[in-house]
Design a protein around this motif. Sequence first.
Motif, PDB file in Angstrom:
ATOM      1  N   THR B  22      -6.708 -13.684   6.686  1.00 21.35           N
ATOM      2  CA  THR B  22      -5.933 -13.253   6.251  1.00 21.35           C
ATOM      3  C   THR B  22      -5.108 -14.145   5.541  1.00 21.35           C
ATOM      4  O   THR B  22      -4.254 -15.154   5.629  1.00 21.35           O
ATOM      5  CB  THR B  22      -4.245 -13.109   7.756  1.00 21.35           C
ATOM      6  N   TYR B  27      -2.286  -8.425   3.400  1.00 24.62           N
ATOM      7  CA  TYR B  27      -1.525  -7.482   4.107  1.00 24.62           C
ATOM      8  C   TYR B  27      -1.334  -6.649   2.719  1.00 24.62           C
ATOM      9  O   TYR B  27      -0.440  -5.603   2.896  1.00 24.62           O
ATOM     10  CB  TYR B  27      -0.070  -8.492   3.294  1.00 24.62           C
ATOM     11  N   PHE B  28      -1.685  -6.499   1.439  1.00 22.75           N
ATOM     12  CA  PHE B  28      -2.238  -5.181   1.020  1.00 22.75           C
ATOM     13  C   PHE B  28      -3.110  -4.257   1.030  1.00 22.75           C
ATOM     14  O   PHE B  28      -3.480  -2.737  -0.258  1.00 22.75           O
ATOM     15  CB  PHE B  28      -2.007  -5.386  -0.756  1.00 22.75           C
ATOM     16  N   ILE B  37      -1.417  -5.612  10.420  1.00 23.13           N
ATOM     17  CA  ILE B  37      -0.284  -4.409  10.453  1.00 23.13           C
ATOM     18  C   ILE B  37       0.757  -4.418  10.902  1.00 23.13           C
ATOM     19  O   ILE B  37       1.962  -4.093  10.331  1.00 23.13           O
ATOM     20  CB  ILE B  37      -2.056  -3.251  11.500  1.00 23.13           C
ATOM     21  N   GLN B  40       2.752  -6.180   8.947  1.00 18.73           N
ATOM     22  CA  GLN B  40       2.803  -4.997   7.342  1.00 18.73           C
ATOM     23  C   GLN B  40       4.060  -4.112   7.964  1.00 18.73           C
ATOM     24  O   GLN B  40       4.892  -4.187   7.252  1.00 18.73           O
ATOM     25  CB  GLN B  40       1.494  -4.044   7.155  1.00 18.73           C
ATOM     26  N   TYR B  41       3.667  -3.212   9.303  1.00 23.03           N
ATOM     27  CA  TYR B  41       5.209  -2.867   9.269  1.00 23.03           C
ATOM     28  C   TYR B  41       6.948  -3.136   9.375  1.00 23.03           C
ATOM     29  O   TYR B  41       7.055  -3.318   8.817  1.00 23.03           O
ATOM     30  CB  TYR B  41       4.594  -2.162  10.941  1.00 23.03           C
ATOM     31  N   THR B  44       7.627  -4.116   5.823  1.00 29.58           N
ATOM     32  CA  THR B  44       7.783  -3.173   4.842  1.00 29.58           C
ATOM     33  C   THR B  44       9.270  -2.405   5.691  1.00 29.58           C
ATOM     34  O   THR B  44      10.098  -2.593   5.143  1.00 29.58           O
ATOM     35  CB  THR B  44       7.057  -1.760   5.003  1.00 29.58           C
ATOM     36  N   TRP B 125       0.387   3.012   6.475  1.00 31.21           N
ATOM     37  CA  TRP B 125       0.120   3.954   5.430  1.00 31.21           C
ATOM     38  C   TRP B 125       0.846   4.910   4.810  1.00 31.21           C
ATOM     39  O   TRP B 125       1.475   5.308   3.640  1.00 31.21           O
ATOM     40  CB  TRP B 125      -1.144   3.838   4.824  1.00 31.21           C
TER      41      TRP B 125
END
Lengths: 370, 421
Positions: B22, B27-28, B37, B40-41, B44, B125
Amino acid sequence: MNIPSQITTLLIGIVLTLVSLWYGQNHGLLPVQASQEAPLIDGLFNLMMTISTGLFLIVQGVLIIAAFKFRHRPGDDTDGPPVEGNIPLEILWTAIPAVIVLSIAIYSFDVYDKIGGLNPMDHSVAHGTPTHQVARMPGAAMAATLADASETSETSENRNQEVQEAATQDPATDAVRDQSIPQQNDAPEFGVSSPRIGSTPDRQGKPPQFVVNVTGLQYAWLFTYPDSGVVSGELHVPVGRDVLLNISANDVLHAFWVPEYRLKQDAIPGRQSELRFTPSLIGEYSVICAELCGPYHGAMKTKVVAQTQTDFDAWLESQKVASSEGLNQAIALNAAEKSTADFLAPFVSDMGIDAKAIQQIHPDHAHHPL
Amino acid sequence: MTQAQLQETANLPAHSPEPGGTNWRTYFTFSTDHKVIGIQYLVTTFFFYLVGGALATAVRTELATPESDFVSREVYNGLFTVHATVMIFLWIVPAVTGGFGNFLVPLLIGARDMAFPRLNALAFWMIPPAGILLLCSFFVGSPGAGWTSYPPLSLTYDKAGEAIWILSVLVLGTSSIMAAVNFIVTIFMMRVPGMTLNRMPLFCWAMLATSALALLGTPVLAGALILLAFDLIVGTAFFNPTGGGDPVVYQHMFWFYSHPAVYIMILPVFGMISEILPVHARKPIFGYKAIAYSSIAISFLGLIVWAHHMFTSGTPPWLRMFFMINTMIIAVPTGIKVFSWLATIWGGKLRLNSAMLFAMGFISMFVIGGISGVMVASVPFDIHVHDTYFIVAHIHYVLFGGSVFGMYAGLYHWFPKMTGR
Ligand SMILES: [Cu+2]
Ligand SMILES: [Cu+2]
């Protein structure tokens, strides 16, 4: 202070009850009651407001008291008591809300019945009203067509179609409504799928005293009076008379709402819906479109004028002359072929927006529906 | 579940970075690690939350004066349509399920990861492109028929904007179905040995109930949107009355998903609150079983109340009564939760930190949403207030005062665990 906790609880309970009862009656959140249906609905709301106020105060009170009383003290690293539940208490707070919502449900059911929701506008209107009874009614022309239709309607399951046909028996509504939209059939099993707030028990079995056909279109309401062929951009009703509105739409969904009457019904293209009510207070109230219907939705407003029978008759008389000319024209030219702006031109003064605005709104949608 | 376990969960030392894992670049990427994830959620969707907030600000700016002087009428309708769509489909739904769910569920049940890690990554994604697509609709003519997109209005509006809206929501719905499958399988199959369902943390119960709703409801929404797209693009008449279609059928299909959607947005938050309160009140949760089973009851009842959004529409009277009674009954399991939470903090040693304050704020605001929910369930009263600001206020108490406050509580509560700080 050494007041026993039971007494404190009792006192708090009494104060809560009094505050709730007072606020439930004095919230001042509703407009004036201008129909006979409005007080019934307000009574229901006031009860719900009373219960809600009590519940609200209990929950917020517990939170606030807990935040002060059970605040963590510096230096105290112990845990709270290891209570994992309390079955009797849990049963209690399952049972009490259950009883409350059931009572509200029963009360709502009763009010809905009283404002006529459960008595679908009885088959007496569609299914054979004795002609002698009809003849005495002011709405004779309308009711007569309904009665005529009744011969076949016993076997017909499509009540929606019947209402549509009856509604457009008069040339005024015929000219105003978009005839190219096919009408939905009603579900055969239950008799109706078209919504209606209909007769109250005392009206049950009686035909409405007064019928107006309501047509919603972007961005105006058009009211047609089948007995007299009058077309108007505002709704005039005589106070104290039992009024039936046959509501439909020409383009998109609209909703007919008069806050002072506490009644609302969507106007759905291809479907007839009904509202039956008795205006009880002389005055002018807003008719508001309550369903998003396009960029000018917010401007889709007109007024309902509740007046005495004498004033109403005078108004109707004055309109007859004016609209018969416009209407003959409309029929001669065939409404369907006119652009919306041309078609609406005679009514725009009543609607508060002008033909130019309407033209701008849907330039491409004027000549073909949708 | 015992109190000891719960505190352990909350106080676990932050996870050490996996080997080669990590750093920020992870994260991309198409990472299959549930914690990556989850973050990321959250990041975003928080971005889209800010976008949705900006849209709401624009709406309020326009409403500051009676005249239409800030944006055009068409754009105004686009603003509130996209505001609602962003807040629901790009913030609350993916944040509470994809964000908190992904990060917490495997940790809480002792699983190494989610059952289908690649499906999980794919579900995430799908969100950024769908979100950007939706925002791009402003450049071609925004969808302005409201987040409900009722026909016939949605068919008469700007075709390109509306088509983009449909496509975007379809993609987001697909993502949500994939996540739901993943949660159900993970929770049923991957619990650590000895963790029976009745010992499972309450957040997992809530995620189970939520995922069942998403799985049953979302395909119906997808069906409605596909038919709407046909009407819009090909000129069929499923919902178009001029061709004999019935707009009311769309309403039924739409609300069959969109009422449960409210529970998809609030049930996981109920679960988080049930985890957070005991920790900061230093007291076990009051009535574990009642809270757990009430999630399931809400989930079941949530499936049979949709037409309460259609009391003034083409709904026959007997059906209005049926849906009124079902809707009111939901107040019972919801009340159980609220009273159990109050009993949990009563007598505790409350640490009034940010997480706890947001959690208590959640209860105080949600209760307004819940009570007004019973009011609008009553048919005669709803006939008056339906489609008015009463409903707008009700849903914002539930979704902002409820879901969003709860998410803030969750963010503050689990921030140390998520970041190691
Ligand atoms: Cu309208
Ligand atoms: Cu709902």
